[in-house]
Motif scaffolding. Structure first.
Motif, PDB file in Angstrom:
ATOM      1  N   SER A   2       0.820  -1.210   0.000  1.00  0.00           N
ATOM      2  CA  SER A   2       0.000   0.000   0.000  1.00  0.00           C
ATOM      3  C   SER A   2       0.858   1.266   0.000  1.00  0.00           C
ATOM      4  N   LEU A   3       2.172   1.113  -0.166  1.00  0.00           N
ATOM      5  CA  LEU A   3       3.087   2.251  -0.203  1.00  0.00           C
ATOM      6  C   LEU A   3       3.986   2.130  -1.431  1.00  0.00           C
ATOM      7  N   PRO A   4       3.455   2.416  -2.633  1.00  0.00           N
ATOM      8  CA  PRO A   4       4.241   2.226  -3.856  1.00  0.00           C
ATOM      9  C   PRO A   4       5.354   3.260  -4.001  1.00  0.00           C
ATOM     10  N   GLU A   5       6.547   2.766  -4.225  1.00  0.00           N
ATOM     11  CA  GLU A   5       7.681   3.662  -4.440  1.00  0.00           C
ATOM     12  C   GLU A   5       7.418   4.544  -5.659  1.00  0.00           C
ATOM     13  N   ASN A   6       7.566   5.861  -5.491  1.00  0.00           N
ATOM     14  CA  ASN A   6       7.363   6.837  -6.560  1.00  0.00           C
ATOM     15  C   ASN A   6       5.964   6.788  -7.159  1.00  0.00           C
ATOM     16  N   GLY A   7       5.002   6.293  -6.402  1.00  0.00           N
ATOM     17  CA  GLY A   7       3.633   6.213  -6.883  1.00  0.00           C
ATOM     18  C   GLY A   7       2.689   7.059  -6.052  1.00  0.00           C
ATOM     19  N   LEU A   8       1.402   6.817  -6.242  1.00  0.00           N
ATOM     20  CA  LEU A   8       0.353   7.571  -5.566  1.00  0.00           C
ATOM     21  C   LEU A   8      -0.348   6.667  -4.551  1.00  0.00           C
ATOM     22  N   VAL A   9      -0.357   7.087  -3.297  1.00  0.00           N
ATOM     23  CA  VAL A   9      -1.085   6.388  -2.247  1.00  0.00           C
ATOM     24  C   VAL A   9      -2.477   7.010  -2.128  1.00  0.00           C
ATOM     25  N   VAL A  10      -3.504   6.185  -2.269  1.00  0.00           N
ATOM     26  CA  VAL A  10      -4.881   6.641  -2.072  1.00  0.00           C
ATOM     27  C   VAL A  10      -5.244   6.318  -0.630  1.00  0.00           C
ATOM     28  N   ASP A  11      -5.033   7.296   0.242  1.00  0.00           N
ATOM     29  CA  ASP A  11      -5.234   7.087   1.677  1.00  0.00           C
ATOM     30  C   ASP A  11      -6.708   7.251   2.014  1.00  0.00           C
ATOM     31  N   LEU A  12      -7.318   6.204   2.569  1.00  0.00           N
ATOM     32  CA  LEU A  12      -8.751   6.183   2.825  1.00  0.00           C
ATOM     33  C   LEU A  12      -9.113   6.506   4.269  1.00  0.00           C
ATOM     34  N   ALA A  13      -8.129   6.934   5.064  1.00  0.00           N
ATOM     35  CA  ALA A  13      -8.390   7.160   6.489  1.00  0.00           C
ATOM     36  C   ALA A  13      -9.504   8.168   6.726  1.00  0.00           C
ATOM     37  N   GLY A  14      -9.712   9.083   5.783  1.00  0.00           N
ATOM     38  CA  GLY A  14     -10.771  10.074   5.924  1.00  0.00           C
ATOM     39  C   GLY A  14     -12.142   9.565   5.532  1.00  0.00           C
ATOM     40  N   ILE A  15     -12.213   8.331   5.045  1.00  0.00           N
ATOM     41  CA  ILE A  15     -13.500   7.714   4.702  1.00  0.00           C
ATOM     42  C   ILE A  15     -13.725   6.603   5.721  1.00  0.00           C
ATOM     43  N   ALA A  16     -14.164   6.970   6.906  1.00  0.00           N
ATOM     44  CA  ALA A  16     -14.133   6.028   8.026  1.00  0.00           C
ATOM     45  C   ALA A  16     -15.396   6.035   8.874  1.00  0.00           C
ATOM     46  N   ALA A  17     -16.469   6.632   8.382  1.00  0.00           N
ATOM     47  CA  ALA A  17     -17.691   6.689   9.183  1.00  0.00           C
ATOM     48  C   ALA A  17     -18.277   5.286   9.364  1.00  0.00           C
ATOM     49  N   VAL A  18     -18.871   5.049  10.530  1.00  0.00           N
ATOM     50  CA  VAL A  18     -19.534   3.784  10.835  1.00  0.00           C
ATOM     51  C   VAL A  18     -20.955   4.089  11.277  1.00  0.00           C
ATOM     52  N   ASN A  19     -21.925   3.549  10.570  1.00  0.00           N
ATOM     53  CA  ASN A  19     -23.336   3.756  10.895  1.00  0.00           C
ATOM     54  C   ASN A  19     -24.013   2.403  11.048  1.00  0.00           C
ATOM     55  N   VAL A  20     -24.701   2.216  12.176  1.00  0.00           N
ATOM     56  CA  VAL A  20     -25.354   0.947  12.473  1.00  0.00           C
ATOM     57  C   VAL A  20     -26.850   1.169  12.597  1.00  0.00           C
ATOM     58  N   ALA A  21     -27.611   0.379  11.870  1.00  0.00           N
ATOM     59  CA  ALA A  21     -29.072   0.437  11.943  1.00  0.00           C
ATOM     60  C   ALA A  21     -29.604  -0.981  11.902  1.00  0.00           C
ATOM     61  N   GLY A  22     -30.238  -1.395  12.980  1.00  0.00           N
ATOM     62  CA  GLY A  22     -30.728  -2.763  13.044  1.00  0.00           C
ATOM     63  C   GLY A  22     -29.568  -3.733  12.951  1.00  0.00           C
TER      64      GLY A  22
END
Length: 458
Positions: free
Chosen positions: A106-126
């Motif tokens: 997940s850490l490509p040398e000289n590449g682009l990391v698409v970091d998803l840490a900001g997409i982390a919401a958790v919603n529970v219903a039933g």
């Protein structure tokens, strides 16, 4: 550094992995301004503040890797922008949720990391939980547990739900409730063509099949999972301590014990390296201590402790303390038959700074057909995670030790993709078995240009 049980439990899963369209250097004239126009200061370049802290992987063997950019995504449209950019610029690209890829794919040398840490919401219903793909496990458990629900997933608090699910997902309640991927109802995924799709039993069914055990980084970048949950059970956590030099007998007894265990009982047996190897057993039981004790009586006499806990309390217990990682080398085997304890003891006697963590399979894990999901190891009795620290020996020396232990276990060509090993022999067969051909067809369909290609990618 001493490798102990908590250290192992903190490293039991893998982040979403992928290395991009090649292993060469990024094009010198890559137009990062074009992507920054869409992401603003959420695109972090090497000269920007915080870059070094943000890039650091869990496995410090790969601490030298330097991606060309890290995109801190907060919505699916950001992921679409990243894949579109990487495709047009012909640069390596990989998704990252928890940073736990054992090979740092997940850490490509000289590449682009698409970091998803900001997409982390958790919603529970039933009995449904919607979880952002960048969520780490402890916040997932806090939200699901607070709603009185349960989801079988990993242990270490900072492992990302993304990679864990996509590779399968071994859990301390898995024998009762199955793999994490068995609970996946649907996924929102950005495929390399830039489309945001829903994969479920009724929409993109081949992709849905592949996402349940086909490994991270092979088909697209998931932004959200929807899981089926169950009412949270009460559990009893236990530990059995044995004297040093008893590892062969303990491992033999543990294998026979778990072969006859009810679904409610999950257990692990850790065999630690040393001048003389040692073994200990621990686990969790879905039920009360009163019902657990007769099961513990079937194991050889030991120093034993046990405590009743709620589901959330149990997940907090296994989550361990915060850690930023350390240098290590790891591999795996999936054991389908009894492995002599004497063989395991011989492999670990005279070694240092390492262990094999055996997790029990069976129960609900094995009652799913091997081709019903992409996860192929449904007939396994045990998974074996081989883990050695690389802090006081060279990486090459550590890899030789790990390979000797891995191959010494036998078990044919098998392995668990979430313990990904860049030197695994015949890794496609080891990780995917008879599901390999179908997985490759799905990968060619959704990523024909190999935008998400990486050394162990489909």
């Amino acid at each position: 550094m001493e490798i102990n049980r908590r250290t192992f439990l903190q490293t039991s899963a893998l982040a979403v992995a992928g290395l991009g369209m090649g292993t060469g250097t990024a094009v010198a004239d890559t137009n990062w301004a074009k992507l920054r126009k869409r992401l603003g200061n959420r695109l972090v370049l090497p000269q920007d503040p915080g870059y070094d802290q943000l890039r650091m992987p869990w496995n410090h063997v790969y601490a030298h890797r330097r991606p060309a950019a890290i995109a801190r995504c907060v919505r699916p449209e950001d992921v679409q922008a990243c894949l579109d950019f990487a495709s047009h610029e012909r640069i390596p690209v990989a998704a990252r949720s928890g940073k736990h890829s054992y090979a740092a794919y997940s850490l490509p040398e000289n590449g682009l990391v698409v970091d998803l840490a900001g997409i982390a919401a958790v919603n529970v219903a039933g009995r449904r939980a919607q979880v952002g793909a960048g969520a780490q496990l402890l916040p997932v458990y806090e939200a699901i547990g607070a709603a009185g629900q349960a989801l079988p997933a990993g242990t270490c608090r900072s492992v990302g739900i993304g990679g864990l699910t996509l590779g399968g997902g071994i859990s301390v309640i898995g024998r009762k409730y199955g793999l994490t991927c068995d609970r996946l109802v649907s996924a929102r995924i950005v495929t390399p063509d830039g489309c945001l799709r829903t994969a479920s039993a009724h929409e993109e069914p081949d992709l849905y099949w592949a996402l349940r055990g086909g490994g991270g980084g092979n088909f697209g970048i998931v932004t959200q999972f929807t899981f089926r949950t169950d009412p949270a059970p009460g559990l009893t956590v236990f530990a059995l301590g044995y004297p040093r030099a008893a590892s062969a007998d303990v491992f033999d007894a543990w294998q026979e014990w778990m072969a006859q265990a009810p679904d409610e009982l999950w257990s692990s047996c850790t065999v630690e390296a040393g001048p003389v190897s040692s073994a200990r057993v621990g686990g969790a039981y879905v039920g009360t201590a009163k019902n657990l004790v007769p099961l513990l009586d079937r194991m050889p006499p030991a120093e034993r402790t046990f405590q009743e806990m709620g589901y959330l309390e149990t997940m907090r217990y296994y989550a361990g303390n915060p850690s930023s990682g350390f240098p290590f080398v790891a591999s795996s085997r999936m054991l389908r038959h009894h492995v002599p304890g004497s063989r395991v003891a011989a492999l670990m006697d005279g070694q240092r700074d390492g262990a094999i963590l055996f997790d029990s399979f069976g129960g609900a894990l094995n009652r799913v057909a091997p081709d019903a999901t992409a996860f192929p190891h449904r007939d396994a009795r045990t998974s074996a995670q081989i883990f050695f620290g690389a802090g006081d020996r060279t990486e090459a020396e550590t890899r030789r030790v790990v390979a000797a232990v891995r191959d010494g276990l036998g078990a044919g060509t098998t392995g668990y993709v979430n313990y990904i090993d860049p030197e695994m022999p015949d890794w496609p067969t080891a990780y995917y078995g008879r599901n390999l051909a179908r997985l490759r067809r799905v990968a060619r369909r959704y990523d024909p240009d190999r935008v998400l290609a990486f050394p162990q990618g489909l």
